[in-house]
Write a protein that holds these residues in place. Structure first.
Motif, PDB file in Angstrom:
ATOM      1  N   GLY A 180      10.499  42.292   1.162  1.00 14.34           N
ATOM      2  CA  GLY A 180       9.457  41.982   2.165  1.00 14.34           C
ATOM      3  C   GLY A 180       8.587  43.295   2.288  1.00 14.34           C
ATOM      4  N   ALA A 181       9.161  44.479   2.717  1.00 16.11           N
ATOM      5  CA  ALA A 181       8.163  45.557   2.857  1.00 16.11           C
ATOM      6  C   ALA A 181       7.615  45.982   1.636  1.00 16.11           C
ATOM      7  N   ARG A 182       8.311  45.850   0.350  1.00 19.90           N
ATOM      8  CA  ARG A 182       7.824  46.042  -1.009  1.00 19.90           C
ATOM      9  C   ARG A 182       6.624  45.046  -0.941  1.00 19.90           C
ATOM     10  N   ASP A 183       6.597  43.883  -0.869  1.00 19.80           N
ATOM     11  CA  ASP A 183       5.541  42.926  -0.932  1.00 19.80           C
ATOM     12  C   ASP A 183       4.259  43.212  -0.014  1.00 19.80           C
ATOM     13  N   ILE A 184       4.621  43.829   1.160  1.00 22.56           N
ATOM     14  CA  ILE A 184       3.597  44.247   2.037  1.00 22.56           C
ATOM     15  C   ILE A 184       2.815  45.444   1.405  1.00 22.56           C
ATOM     16  N   ALA A 185       3.622  46.278   1.014  1.00 28.25           N
ATOM     17  CA  ALA A 185       2.876  47.657   0.056  1.00 28.25           C
ATOM     18  C   ALA A 185       1.945  47.151  -0.749  1.00 28.25           C
ATOM     19  N   VAL A 186       2.381  46.294  -1.683  1.00 28.34           N
ATOM     20  CA  VAL A 186       1.637  45.863  -2.950  1.00 28.34           C
ATOM     21  C   VAL A 186       0.212  45.170  -2.087  1.00 28.34           C
ATOM     22  N   LEU A 187       0.209  44.485  -1.155  1.00 27.18           N
ATOM     23  CA  LEU A 187      -0.761  43.715  -0.515  1.00 27.18           C
ATOM     24  C   LEU A 187      -1.802  45.082   0.017  1.00 27.18           C
ATOM     25  N   GLU A 188      -1.112  45.797   0.799  1.00 24.77           N
ATOM     26  CA  GLU A 188      -1.794  46.879   1.502  1.00 24.77           C
ATOM     27  C   GLU A 188      -2.688  47.725   0.365  1.00 24.77           C
ATOM     28  N   ALA A 189      -2.046  47.982  -0.711  1.00 27.84           N
ATOM     29  CA  ALA A 189      -2.644  48.781  -1.885  1.00 27.84           C
ATOM     30  C   ALA A 189      -3.730  47.956  -2.372  1.00 27.84           C
ATOM     31  N   MET A 190      -3.534  46.701  -2.594  1.00 28.08           N
ATOM     32  CA  MET A 190      -4.693  45.765  -2.948  1.00 28.08           C
ATOM     33  C   MET A 190      -5.779  45.646  -2.145  1.00 28.08           C
ATOM     34  N   LEU A 191      -5.612  45.542  -0.931  1.00 33.52           N
ATOM     35  CA  LEU A 191      -6.746  45.510   0.171  1.00 33.52           C
ATOM     36  C   LEU A 191      -7.447  47.041   0.133  1.00 33.52           C
ATOM     37  N   GLU A 192      -6.868  48.160   0.054  1.00 35.26           N
ATOM     38  CA  GLU A 192      -7.153  49.426  -0.001  1.00 35.26           C
ATOM     39  C   GLU A 192      -8.127  49.618  -1.159  1.00 35.26           C
TER      40      GLU A 192
ATOM     41  N   MET B 215     -12.626  39.375  -5.360  1.00 36.07           N
ATOM     42  CA  MET B 215     -11.793  40.648  -5.032  1.00 36.07           C
ATOM     43  C   MET B 215     -11.183  40.978  -6.178  1.00 36.07           C
ATOM     44  N   ILE B 216     -11.389  42.336  -6.405  1.00 41.40           N
ATOM     45  CA  ILE B 216     -10.716  42.882  -7.600  1.00 41.40           C
ATOM     46  C   ILE B 216      -9.950  44.283  -7.365  1.00 41.40           C
ATOM     47  N   THR B 217      -8.736  44.435  -7.554  1.00 41.44           N
ATOM     48  CA  THR B 217      -7.789  45.525  -7.006  1.00 41.44           C
ATOM     49  C   THR B 217      -7.461  46.360  -8.409  1.00 41.44           C
ATOM     50  N   CYS B 218      -6.983  47.284  -8.246  1.00 44.81           N
ATOM     51  CA  CYS B 218      -6.176  48.187  -9.223  1.00 44.81           C
ATOM     52  C   CYS B 218      -5.057  48.769  -8.598  1.00 44.81           C
ATOM     53  N   SER B 219      -4.103  48.843  -9.016  1.00 45.59           N
ATOM     54  CA  SER B 219      -2.884  49.411  -8.061  1.00 45.59           C
ATOM     55  C   SER B 219      -1.863  50.169  -9.233  1.00 45.59           C
ATOM     56  N   ARG B 220      -1.206  50.862  -8.752  1.00 47.05           N
ATOM     57  CA  ARG B 220      -0.083  51.687  -9.705  1.00 47.05           C
ATOM     58  C   ARG B 220       0.980  51.694  -8.795  1.00 47.05           C
ATOM     59  N   LEU B 221       2.078  51.145  -9.480  1.00 48.42           N
ATOM     60  CA  LEU B 221       3.442  50.956  -8.801  1.00 48.42           C
ATOM     61  C   LEU B 221       4.310  52.119  -8.943  1.00 48.42           C
ATOM     62  N   GLU B 222       5.433  52.269  -8.326  1.00 49.15           N
ATOM     63  CA  GLU B 222       6.127  53.272  -8.044  1.00 49.15           C
ATOM     64  C   GLU B 222       6.956  53.688  -9.343  1.00 49.15           C
ATOM     65  N   ASN B 223       7.136  52.863 -10.425  1.00 51.16           N
ATOM     66  CA  ASN B 223       7.512  53.274 -11.647  1.00 51.16           C
ATOM     67  C   ASN B 223       6.411  53.570 -12.625  1.00 51.16           C
ATOM     68  N   GLY B 224       5.202  53.783 -12.217  1.00 54.12           N
ATOM     69  CA  GLY B 224       4.190  54.158 -12.816  1.00 54.12           C
ATOM     70  C   GLY B 224       3.257  53.127 -13.598  1.00 54.12           C
ATOM     71  N   CYS B 225       3.820  51.806 -13.580  1.00 54.98           N
ATOM     72  CA  CYS B 225       2.997  50.790 -14.155  1.00 54.98           C
ATOM     73  C   CYS B 225       1.514  50.312 -13.358  1.00 54.98           C
ATOM     74  N   ALA B 226       0.595  50.392 -14.191  1.00 55.79           N
ATOM     75  CA  ALA B 226      -1.012  50.200 -13.528  1.00 55.79           C
ATOM     76  C   ALA B 226      -1.194  48.227 -13.616  1.00 55.79           C
ATOM     77  N   GLY B 227      -1.609  47.991 -12.334  1.00 57.33           N
ATOM     78  CA  GLY B 227      -1.831  46.591 -12.497  1.00 57.33           C
ATOM     79  C   GLY B 227      -3.389  46.322 -12.055  1.00 57.33           C
ATOM     80  N   VAL B 228      -3.827  45.193 -12.166  1.00 58.32           N
ATOM     81  CA  VAL B 228      -5.228  44.756 -11.710  1.00 58.32           C
ATOM     82  C   VAL B 228      -4.794  43.332 -11.176  1.00 58.32           C
ATOM     83  N   PHE B 229      -5.590  43.028 -10.061  1.00 57.46           N
ATOM     84  CA  PHE B 229      -5.517  41.798  -9.552  1.00 57.46           C
ATOM     85  C   PHE B 229      -6.886  41.296  -9.287  1.00 57.46           C
ATOM     86  N   VAL B 230      -7.236  39.883  -9.652  1.00 59.51           N
ATOM     87  CA  VAL B 230      -8.688  39.517  -9.735  1.00 59.51           C
ATOM     88  C   VAL B 230      -8.429  38.007  -9.023  1.00 59.51           C
TER      89      VAL B 230
END
Length: 131
Positions: A105-117, A1-16
Protein backbone atom coordinates in the motif's frame (compact mmCIF):
# COMPACT_ATOMS: atom_id res chain seq x y z
CA UNK A 1 -2.59 14.52 -16.92
CA UNK A 2 0.84 13.30 -18.04
CA UNK A 3 3.43 12.14 -15.53
CA UNK A 4 6.91 10.66 -15.78
CA UNK A 5 8.42 8.57 -13.01
CA UNK A 6 11.48 6.46 -12.32
CA UNK A 7 11.03 3.45 -10.05
CA UNK A 8 13.56 2.37 -7.42
CA UNK A 9 14.92 -0.29 -9.82
CA UNK A 10 15.67 2.39 -12.43
CA UNK A 11 12.77 1.73 -14.82
CA UNK A 12 11.26 4.86 -16.33
CA UNK A 13 7.51 5.15 -16.73
CA UNK A 14 4.89 7.45 -18.22
CA UNK A 15 1.24 7.71 -17.18
CA UNK A 16 -1.29 9.52 -19.38
CA UNK A 17 -4.92 10.09 -18.43
CA UNK A 18 -7.48 12.01 -20.48
CA UNK A 19 -10.83 12.50 -18.77
CA UNK A 20 -12.27 15.37 -20.80
CA UNK A 21 -13.12 13.13 -23.74
CA UNK A 22 -16.39 11.20 -24.19
CA UNK A 23 -14.33 8.02 -23.82
CA UNK A 24 -11.78 8.55 -21.00
CA UNK A 25 -8.37 7.03 -21.70
CA UNK A 26 -5.81 5.70 -19.26
CA UNK A 27 -2.39 4.69 -20.57
CA UNK A 28 0.77 3.46 -18.83
CA UNK A 29 4.14 2.80 -20.42
CA UNK A 30 7.20 1.53 -18.58
CA UNK A 31 10.58 1.14 -20.32
CA UNK A 32 12.98 -1.34 -18.81
CA UNK A 33 16.23 -3.03 -19.74
CA UNK A 34 14.42 -6.11 -21.08
CA UNK A 35 11.70 -4.32 -23.02
CA UNK A 36 8.70 -2.04 -22.78
CA UNK A 37 5.38 -2.73 -21.07
CA UNK A 38 2.39 -0.75 -22.30
CA UNK A 39 -1.09 -0.90 -20.74
CA UNK A 40 -4.16 0.89 -22.06
CA UNK A 41 -7.67 0.81 -20.72
CA UNK A 42 -10.26 0.29 -23.43
CA UNK A 43 -12.97 -1.95 -24.87
CA UNK A 44 -12.61 -5.23 -26.75
CA UNK A 45 -15.54 -7.40 -27.83
CA UNK A 46 -17.86 -5.06 -25.88
CA UNK A 47 -15.97 -5.75 -22.64
CA UNK A 48 -14.12 -3.06 -20.72
CA UNK A 49 -10.60 -4.00 -19.76
CA UNK A 50 -6.89 -3.51 -20.22
CA UNK A 51 -4.85 -4.25 -23.33
CA UNK A 52 -1.33 -5.22 -22.30
CA UNK A 53 1.51 -5.11 -24.82
CA UNK A 54 5.03 -6.25 -24.03
CA UNK A 55 7.69 -5.24 -26.52
CA UNK A 56 10.69 -7.46 -25.79
CA UNK A 57 14.25 -6.30 -26.38
CA UNK A 58 14.42 -8.73 -29.33
CA UNK A 59 11.63 -6.80 -31.10
CA UNK A 60 8.85 -9.32 -30.53
CA UNK A 61 5.53 -8.06 -29.17
CA UNK A 62 3.16 -10.06 -26.96
CA UNK A 63 -0.43 -8.85 -26.54
CA UNK A 64 -3.12 -9.81 -24.03
CA UNK A 65 -6.51 -8.40 -23.07
CA UNK A 66 -7.73 -8.58 -19.47
CA UNK A 67 -11.39 -7.74 -18.83
CA UNK A 68 -11.83 -5.00 -16.24
CA UNK A 69 -13.45 -6.13 -13.04
CA UNK A 70 -12.92 -3.08 -10.87
CA UNK A 71 -11.58 -3.99 -7.49
CA UNK A 72 -13.50 -7.26 -7.16
CA UNK A 73 -10.37 -9.40 -6.73
CA UNK A 74 -8.96 -7.03 -4.11
CA UNK A 75 -12.23 -6.95 -2.17
CA UNK A 76 -12.54 -10.75 -2.32
CA UNK A 77 -8.98 -11.15 -0.99
CA UNK A 78 -9.70 -8.64 1.79
CA UNK A 79 -12.92 -10.43 2.83
CA UNK A 80 -11.14 -13.82 2.68
CA UNK A 81 -8.33 -12.46 4.87
CA UNK A 82 -10.78 -11.07 7.43
CA UNK A 83 -12.77 -14.33 7.55
CA UNK A 84 -9.61 -16.39 8.04
CA UNK A 85 -8.19 -14.04 10.67
CA UNK A 86 -11.41 -14.07 12.71
CA UNK A 87 -12.18 -17.79 12.35
CA UNK A 88 -11.89 -19.04 15.93
CA UNK A 89 -11.87 -22.69 14.83
CA UNK A 90 -8.76 -22.18 12.72
CA UNK A 91 -5.81 -23.77 14.54
CA UNK A 92 -3.06 -22.76 12.10
CA UNK A 93 -1.81 -19.23 11.62
CA UNK A 94 -3.22 -17.62 8.48
CA UNK A 95 -0.98 -15.65 6.10
CA UNK A 96 -2.77 -12.72 4.50
CA UNK A 97 -2.59 -11.96 0.79
CA UNK A 98 0.90 -10.39 0.35
CA UNK A 99 -0.40 -7.77 -2.10
CA UNK A 100 -2.60 -6.40 0.71
CA UNK A 101 0.34 -5.63 2.98
CA UNK A 102 1.13 -2.21 4.42
CA UNK A 103 4.33 -2.14 2.38
CA UNK A 104 2.52 -2.71 -0.91
CA UNK A 105 0.00 0.00 0.00
CA UNK A 106 2.83 2.40 0.84
CA UNK A 107 4.51 1.60 -2.48
CA UNK A 108 1.26 2.36 -4.34
CA UNK A 109 1.03 5.70 -2.54
CA UNK A 110 4.68 6.50 -3.38
CA UNK A 111 3.95 5.94 -7.09
CA UNK A 112 0.83 8.12 -6.91
CA UNK A 113 2.75 10.89 -5.11
CA UNK A 114 5.44 10.82 -7.82
CA UNK A 115 2.77 10.97 -10.52
CA UNK A 116 1.11 13.98 -8.94
CA UNK A 117 4.44 15.72 -8.42
CA UNK A 118 5.45 15.06 -12.04
CA UNK A 119 2.10 16.40 -13.27
CA UNK A 120 2.49 19.57 -11.19
CA UNK A 121 5.92 20.06 -12.81
CA UNK A 122 4.62 19.70 -16.41
CA UNK A 123 5.63 16.04 -16.79
CA UNK A 124 9.12 16.32 -15.30
CA UNK A 125 10.88 13.05 -14.43
CA UNK A 126 10.38 12.19 -10.77
CA UNK A 127 12.09 9.37 -8.88
CA UNK A 128 9.65 7.25 -6.88
CA UNK A 129 10.62 7.16 -3.18
CA UNK A 130 12.19 3.86 -2.17
CA UNK A 131 10.52 2.00 0.69
Amino acid sequence: MITCSRLENGCAGVFVMAVSSPSPKIYWRVDGTKGTLQIERGVENEKHGYTVLFYAADGLCRRAFHPFSGVNEELNAFVRDIKQATNKQETTRYEAEPRSSYLEGARDIAVLEAMLESSSQNGANITVKSL
